[in-house]
Every structure is written in C-alpha cells, then in structure tokens.
Design a protein around this motif. Structure first.
Motif, PDB file in Angstrom:
ATOM      1  N   ILE A   1      -3.203  12.357  -0.796  1.00  0.00           N
ATOM      2  CA  ILE A   1      -3.232  12.328  -2.257  1.00  0.00           C
ATOM      3  C   ILE A   1      -4.682  12.193  -2.705  1.00  0.00           C
ATOM      4  O   ILE A   1      -5.272  11.111  -2.574  1.00  0.00           O
ATOM      5  CB  ILE A   1      -2.395  11.149  -2.791  1.00  0.00           C
ATOM      6  CG1 ILE A   1      -0.958  11.254  -2.253  1.00  0.00           C
ATOM      7  CG2 ILE A   1      -2.403  11.120  -4.316  1.00  0.00           C
ATOM      8  CD1 ILE A   1      -0.149   9.992  -2.422  1.00  0.00           C
ATOM      9  N   PRO A   2      -5.260  13.278  -3.207  1.00  0.00           N
ATOM     10  CA  PRO A   2      -6.701  13.269  -3.498  1.00  0.00           C
ATOM     11  C   PRO A   2      -7.097  12.148  -4.464  1.00  0.00           C
ATOM     12  O   PRO A   2      -8.081  11.449  -4.236  1.00  0.00           O
ATOM     13  CB  PRO A   2      -6.944  14.638  -4.140  1.00  0.00           C
ATOM     14  CG  PRO A   2      -5.757  15.469  -3.811  1.00  0.00           C
ATOM     15  CD  PRO A   2      -4.619  14.551  -3.555  1.00  0.00           C
ATOM     16  N   GLY A   3      -6.275  11.926  -5.499  1.00  0.00           N
ATOM     17  CA  GLY A   3      -6.617  10.908  -6.494  1.00  0.00           C
ATOM     18  C   GLY A   3      -6.690   9.532  -5.880  1.00  0.00           C
ATOM     19  O   GLY A   3      -7.456   8.678  -6.320  1.00  0.00           O
ATOM     20  N   LEU A   4      -5.875   9.304  -4.862  1.00  0.00           N
ATOM     21  CA  LEU A   4      -5.812   7.983  -4.261  1.00  0.00           C
ATOM     22  C   LEU A   4      -6.871   7.812  -3.183  1.00  0.00           C
ATOM     23  O   LEU A   4      -7.405   6.714  -2.978  1.00  0.00           O
ATOM     24  CB  LEU A   4      -4.408   7.743  -3.686  1.00  0.00           C
ATOM     25  CG  LEU A   4      -4.149   6.381  -3.075  1.00  0.00           C
ATOM     26  CD1 LEU A   4      -4.478   5.283  -4.075  1.00  0.00           C
ATOM     27  CD2 LEU A   4      -2.700   6.253  -2.633  1.00  0.00           C
ATOM     28  N   ARG A   5      -7.185   8.928  -2.502  1.00  0.00           N
ATOM     29  CA  ARG A   5      -8.121   8.836  -1.384  1.00  0.00           C
ATOM     30  C   ARG A   5      -9.436   8.219  -1.844  1.00  0.00           C
ATOM     31  O   ARG A   5     -10.034   7.403  -1.180  1.00  0.00           O
ATOM     32  CB  ARG A   5      -8.365  10.228  -0.802  1.00  0.00           C
ATOM     33  CG  ARG A   5      -8.815  10.161   0.639  1.00  0.00           C
ATOM     34  CD  ARG A   5      -8.333  11.363   1.392  1.00  0.00           C
ATOM     35  NE  ARG A   5      -9.403  12.352   1.440  1.00  0.00           N
ATOM     36  CZ  ARG A   5      -9.181  13.639   1.753  1.00  0.00           C
ATOM     37  NH1 ARG A   5      -7.964  14.071   1.994  1.00  0.00           N
ATOM     38  NH2 ARG A   5     -10.183  14.471   1.798  1.00  0.00           N
TER      39      ARG A   5
ATOM     40  N   LEU B   1      -1.199   4.375   4.232  1.00  0.00           N
ATOM     41  CA  LEU B   1      -2.560   4.878   4.441  1.00  0.00           C
ATOM     42  C   LEU B   1      -2.535   6.366   4.764  1.00  0.00           C
ATOM     43  O   LEU B   1      -3.389   7.138   4.303  1.00  0.00           O
ATOM     44  CB  LEU B   1      -3.228   4.101   5.573  1.00  0.00           C
ATOM     45  CG  LEU B   1      -3.540   2.627   5.252  1.00  0.00           C
ATOM     46  CD1 LEU B   1      -4.054   1.896   6.485  1.00  0.00           C
ATOM     47  CD2 LEU B   1      -4.545   2.529   4.105  1.00  0.00           C
ATOM     48  N   LEU B   2      -1.518   6.738   5.561  1.00  0.00           N
ATOM     49  CA  LEU B   2      -1.347   8.143   5.924  1.00  0.00           C
ATOM     50  C   LEU B   2      -1.096   8.979   4.672  1.00  0.00           C
ATOM     51  O   LEU B   2      -1.748   9.998   4.435  1.00  0.00           O
ATOM     52  CB  LEU B   2      -0.144   8.243   6.869  1.00  0.00           C
ATOM     53  CG  LEU B   2      -0.206   9.278   7.971  1.00  0.00           C
ATOM     54  CD1 LEU B   2      -1.310   8.890   8.944  1.00  0.00           C
ATOM     55  CD2 LEU B   2       1.145   9.334   8.692  1.00  0.00           C
ATOM     56  N   ALA B   3      -0.143   8.500   3.861  1.00  0.00           N
ATOM     57  CA  ALA B   3       0.216   9.221   2.639  1.00  0.00           C
ATOM     58  C   ALA B   3      -0.986   9.312   1.709  1.00  0.00           C
ATOM     59  O   ALA B   3      -1.232  10.344   1.090  1.00  0.00           O
ATOM     60  CB  ALA B   3       1.389   8.519   1.941  1.00  0.00           C
TER      61      ALA B   3
ATOM     62  N   ILE C   1       0.834  -1.208   0.000  1.00  0.00           N
ATOM     63  CA  ILE C   1       0.000   0.000   0.000  1.00  0.00           C
ATOM     64  C   ILE C   1       0.869   1.259   0.000  1.00  0.00           C
ATOM     65  O   ILE C   1       0.555   2.263  -0.644  1.00  0.00           O
ATOM     66  CB  ILE C   1      -0.956  -0.010   1.221  1.00  0.00           C
ATOM     67  CG1 ILE C   1      -2.038  -1.075   1.027  1.00  0.00           C
ATOM     68  CG2 ILE C   1      -1.597   1.353   1.431  1.00  0.00           C
ATOM     69  CD1 ILE C   1      -2.997  -0.783  -0.127  1.00  0.00           C
ATOM     70  N   LEU C   2       2.005   1.169   0.710  1.00  0.00           N
ATOM     71  CA  LEU C   2       2.947   2.289   0.665  1.00  0.00           C
ATOM     72  C   LEU C   2       3.440   2.508  -0.762  1.00  0.00           C
ATOM     73  O   LEU C   2       3.570   3.655  -1.220  1.00  0.00           O
ATOM     74  CB  LEU C   2       4.131   2.015   1.607  1.00  0.00           C
ATOM     75  CG  LEU C   2       5.255   3.063   1.585  1.00  0.00           C
ATOM     76  CD1 LEU C   2       4.747   4.424   2.027  1.00  0.00           C
ATOM     77  CD2 LEU C   2       6.423   2.626   2.458  1.00  0.00           C
ATOM     78  N   GLY C   3       3.671   1.373  -1.463  1.00  0.00           N
ATOM     79  CA  GLY C   3       4.105   1.473  -2.848  1.00  0.00           C
ATOM     80  C   GLY C   3       3.076   2.167  -3.720  1.00  0.00           C
ATOM     81  O   GLY C   3       3.417   2.984  -4.582  1.00  0.00           O
ATOM     82  N   VAL C   4       1.806   1.853  -3.465  1.00  0.00           N
ATOM     83  CA  VAL C   4       0.729   2.500  -4.226  1.00  0.00           C
ATOM     84  C   VAL C   4       0.746   4.009  -3.985  1.00  0.00           C
ATOM     85  O   VAL C   4       0.687   4.811  -4.927  1.00  0.00           O
ATOM     86  CB  VAL C   4      -0.642   1.901  -3.828  1.00  0.00           C
ATOM     87  CG1 VAL C   4      -1.767   2.678  -4.495  1.00  0.00           C
ATOM     88  CG2 VAL C   4      -0.703   0.425  -4.211  1.00  0.00           C
TER      89      VAL C   4
END
Ligand SMILES: Nc1ncnc2c1ncn2[C@@H]1O[C@H](COP(=O)(O)OP(=O)(O)OP(=O)(O)O)[C@@H](O)[C@H]1O
Ligand SMILES: [Mg+2]
Lengths: 260, 260
Positions: free
Chosen positions: B104-108, B98-100, B44-47
């Motif tokens: 990131i709006p696109g990812l949220r 998850l924090l990052a 998930i960090l990688g994403v």
C-alpha cells in the motif's frame, strides 16, 4: 422439609487428565439454619465438592440446584491475593458490595482482629488473614456460609472462638453453614450433620451416627476412637437418628446398631 | 487555540492518559503485560486493512484488536497455553500487517508514524476519536469497577459473589482494544503497552488501595505527557519515546523514594 438452599443430585466431577472421577454420584443438600460439616482424608474431594456446589468447577454428570439469589459467604481453602494490587483490609471488606465503616469495624471486632482496617492484606499473618476472610464472608447478611478449612492457621483459643462465633451467628441470623474441617472432635460437637467423604459419600448423618459408623472408623482409625468415646454413652440410648444414616456406594455393610 | 500543534498534542496525550491510568493498573494487577504488547503489535494489521479499504484507521485497529482478544479467549478456552497463543497470533498479525503495508503506497511512507507514533501531527478529528475512546474506556471501567476489582483480587471469591470473571476479562480486553486504537497515533504500536504499564508500576509504591493506584497512575501519566512533550520540543527528540522515557524516570525515582 423446607426447600434446600443448595442441592446436589447425583453429581460426578472429574478433573481434566484424570481417569477416575474425584467425586462420584454425590447427592446432598443443605437446609436453612443447618450446620453441615464435610470430613475426609486429604485428597478425598472435599474442596472439589464445595467448589462444585458453588459452580466453580464443571460437573461431568448430575446437577446442582441453588436457591434463586442465594447470598453466599465463602472462605476458600487457599486464597492468593496478587501482591501487585495494593489493598487495605478496609477496602477488601467492601468487595464486591460496599459496607459502611461501622459495619467493617464491627465485623473485624467479631472475628477477633479489631482495628486492622488500614493494614495491607499482603502484610497480614496467616491467621489474621484467615480471620479477615471470615469477616468478609459474614458481611451482607449471607444465607449460607461456605467455609473450606476455616480454622487453618488459627491459634487454639482462636479455633474455640471460631466455632462459638459460627453458632452465635446462626442463632442471630439463621444462616446455614457448610464447612470442611479436620478438627474431628470439635466438628462432632458443633455440627448438626456430618458428611464423611472419600470420593463418594461414605456415610452421613448426625455426629452420633457418623462417629459410630464403621466407614468413618475405617477412614479415621485411632482418631475416630476419640470421637466415638464422646458419643458412646449417647449411642445406646439414641436410635432416632439411625434412619438418617445413609450409605454411599462401596460402603455397604450390615447395621450393627441394636434395634431399639 | 487548537491551531497550535503543541496544544493539540497535549490534549491528545492527556486524553489517552485518562484511559491508560486505570486500565494500565489492571494490566499490572492481572499480569496482562504480554497481552497488551501482543494486541498493540497486531494492530499494525488493522492499520494496513484500514488503508486498503480506505476507512479511518481507528476502526481497523479496533476491529483487529477485538478480533484478536476474542480469538485468544477462544483458543485458550480450548486448552492452548496463553503465551503461545498470544505469540503466534500477535506476531502473525504484525508480520501480515507489515507485508500488506509494503503493497500500500500511502502506508509504506507512513508506517513509521504507526510504529513509533506521531503525536505532534494529530488533527482535530483525531482529538475527537481519542477523547471519545478514552471516555468510553473510563466509562466502561467505572461501570464495572467493583466487579473488575473483585475478579482481579481473586476469581474464586468473585464467582461465589455471583460475578462472572470471564465476562469481566472480556470487558478488559475490549477496553484494551479501544486504548490500542487511540494510542497508536500517539506513542506508536511498539510503545503502547509501556504507556499502560510504566505509570501504573510507578504508582504502585505510592498507593494503598486500587483506587489510589489508578489515580496516581493517571497523574504520573499526565506528568510524563507534559514533560515528555516539552523535552521533545527542546531537545528535538521523538515525542512518543520521550513520554515513555519520562515515565520510566518517574518509575525509577519511585523505586528509590518508596523502597520499603
Ligand atoms: N485443579 C485440579 N486439577 C487436577 N486434579 C485436581 C485439581 N484439584 C484437585 N485435584 C485432585 O482431586 C482430588 C481431590 O482434591 P480436593 O482438593 O477436593 O481434596 P480435599 O479433600 O479438599 O483435600 P485436602 O484435605 O487436602 O484439602 C485430589 O486427588 C487432587 O489431586
Ligand atoms: Mg481441600
């Protein structure tokens, strides 16, 4: 003297967390065609010696030299096969080098477990498994067999047949053998050289020499008397081997052999 | 034909299964289930990193998974317990990811797709990544097959045969990293290790050799993909979890059918 297959020089091994080394300043080598047996009490470092020679444990000091491309057939003292992996005897014999069905059948026949190919490894009895391990070690024309207590779990006829087989294979292929064993009486008959180990090399030499050595008798007590009796009549007449009688540290004593 | 999202989903799922059947068997044999779980959670960090640097998320997840495997190998080599190291690194990576993601709006908006998978949304370029990765994993495993199997059966026997178990372990970690990268879109980070373990566990009962187990696991995985996708369509359930539920059902049947 031909080049040794494997040679340890001043090798010291400590296990993590232990203050005293398990092996100190061990030097030994194995020549082609030679049968060398390591004897010693439980915990004396026999398996550690074998594993260090094979490069399975790190040395604290000293070094081990192996002949280039040395083919080794190894039977460890304890082998754990993960039950989650399905594995037939036939498939196991092809690890890591594939062998033909004929070779597999022949080697199983030799080690006294013919026709076991389709059995699961996990479903074998202890003695059957031991024989399969030996069979695998004999495949692919090894130059050196390393056998750590190979007769454990074998029935009495199995033990006799085992030593006969080793001798036979040596005759046929010229394989050298490094063996750890507790069968003192048989060892003395089957080996070219015996190394008596107790954290260091206590004494080494031909079976005659070792069975007469005080260090050996101190280590093995009553059992040593039996092997000594086996050789007593030889010993008076056979002094050619005295120079091979090497003393390790802490084993200093006066030679009791009569000068010939 | 590739215009149909269902066909694309099928091709994606079957591509993934090509890699997970064999690799999942290794995960079962070597008890790497927790390792697989940790690697996929860390992805998930990688994403998040991929979104932050606007690169294909396949690269980001692959990089994080490989980095984690190397870090774990390094730390356990320094005497840290495997479980603890995995727990610390994987969950820190997941939490950081998850924090990052929340920044990131696109990812949220899309986070669910990576946690739970979104196989029905795979595109043609996804198919290239998935099949490329799966074939790479399969190639890697076939190339090292005999060595990998030997090292998984018993490391001591492997070392004596000239195999380096540490290197083979690294090969498996690399294969696992690739599988995580290609599976995250299909079943989601939370269920990747189920995709590895459940079909392999179901295959255990049918298999007599490692090869049969890897083959059966691939077949069971494929069956689960096909049935799972159709079930998801008919019952309007999420596709990734449906696939896993079908594999779990096959596992349950295998337990009953092959109870020995
Ligand atoms: N992995 C290990 N970690 C720590 N200590 C060890 C390890 N392996 C062996 N030892 C210790 O090293 C010593 C020698 O062990 P080793 O297995 O070499 O003995 P051995 O001579 O083969 O004994 P046995 O006849 O019982 O097989 C023992 O005191 C043992 O407790
Ligand atoms: Mg031992």
């Amino acid at each position: 003297m031909t080049a040794a297959l494997i040679q340890a020089r001043d090798m010291t091994v400590s296990h993590p967390g232990a203050d005293l080394p398990v092996l100190s300043h061990v030097s030994m080598g194995i020549q082609p065609r030679e049968i060398v047996t390591v004897v010693g009490p439980n915990g004396s470092g026999k398996s550690t010696l074998v594993r260090a020679l094979l490069g399975q444990v790190a040395l604290t000091s000293g070094r081990v030299e192996r002949a280039r491309g040395l083919r080794i057939g190894y039977v460890p003292q304890r082998v754990h096969i993960e039950r989650a992996m399905p594995m037939t005897v036939r498939r196991f014999l092809s690890l890591p080098t594939r062998v033909s069905d004929a070779q597999a059948a022949a080697v199983l026949e030799r080690t006294g477990v013919p026709g076991l190919e389709q059995r699961q490894i996990a479903a074998l009895s202890g003695g059957q498994f031991q024989r399969v391990l030996l069979a695998r070690a004999l495949l692919n024309d090894p130059q050196l067999l390393v056998l750590d207590e190979p007769t454990q779990g074998l029935d009495q006829p199995g033990i006799v047949a085992f030593y006969r087989l080793i001798e036979e294979v040596r005759q046929e292929t010229g394989v050298a053998v490094l063996m750890v064993s507790h069968d003192l009486l048989v060892v003395m008959r089957a080996s070219d050289r015996v190394i008596c180990l107790n954290g260091h090399v206590c004494c080494e030499g031909t079976p005659q020499v070792v069975s007469a050595a005080p260090e050996y008798r101190a280590l093995f007590g009553a059992e040593a008397q039996g092997t000594l009796a086996l050789y007593r009549h030889h010993h008076d007449h056979d002094h050619d081997h005295v120079e091979e009688h090497v003393h390790g540290p802490d084993c200093g004593h006066h030679h009791h052999h009569r000068e010939g | 034909m590739l215009d149909d999202f269902l066909i694309r989903a099928l091709i994606a799922g079957l591509g993934l299964v090509l890699a997970t059947g064999a690799l999942g068997s290794f995960v079962v044999w070597r008890r790497m289930a927790y390792f697989g779980d940790s690697t996929s959670h860390a992805a998930i960090l990688g994403v998040a990193l991929s979104f932050a640097f606007s690169m294909p998320f396949y690269l980001g997840t692959l990089a994080v998974a490989v980095g984690m495997a190397l870090l774990v190998a390094w730390l356990t080599g320094r005497g840290q317990g495997m479980d603890t190291v995995l727990g610390v690194i994987a969950h820190s990576a997941l939490a950081t990811g998850l924090l990052a993601a929340s920044f990131i709006p696109g990812l949220r908006m899309n986070l669910d797709a990576f946690l739970f998978g979104d196989i029905l949304a795979v595109t043609r370029s996804d198919l290239v990544w998935i099949w490329g990765g799966a074939l790479a994993v399969l190639g890697l495993l076939v190339w090292r097959w005999q060595r990998l199997i030997t090292a998984s059966v018993n490391e001591e026997l492997a070392v004596a045969a000239g195999i380096n178990p540490k290197f083979e372990r690294l090969i498996l970690s690399l294969a696992l990293a690739i599988v995580v990268a290609i599976a995250i879109r299909i079943v989601g980070a939370l269920l990747i290790s189920a995709m590895l373990i459940v079909p392999a566990a179901a295959a255990r009962g049918f298999a007599r050799t490692p090869e049969q187990m890897a083959g059966s696991a691939t077949f069971i995985g494929a069956l689960a993909v096909v049935c799972g996708l159709f079930a998801s369509l008919r019952l309007d359930t999420p596709a990734g979890p449906s696939i896993i539920v079908v594999s779990a059902a096959i596992y349950a049947v295998s337990l009953v059918a092959y109870r020995k």
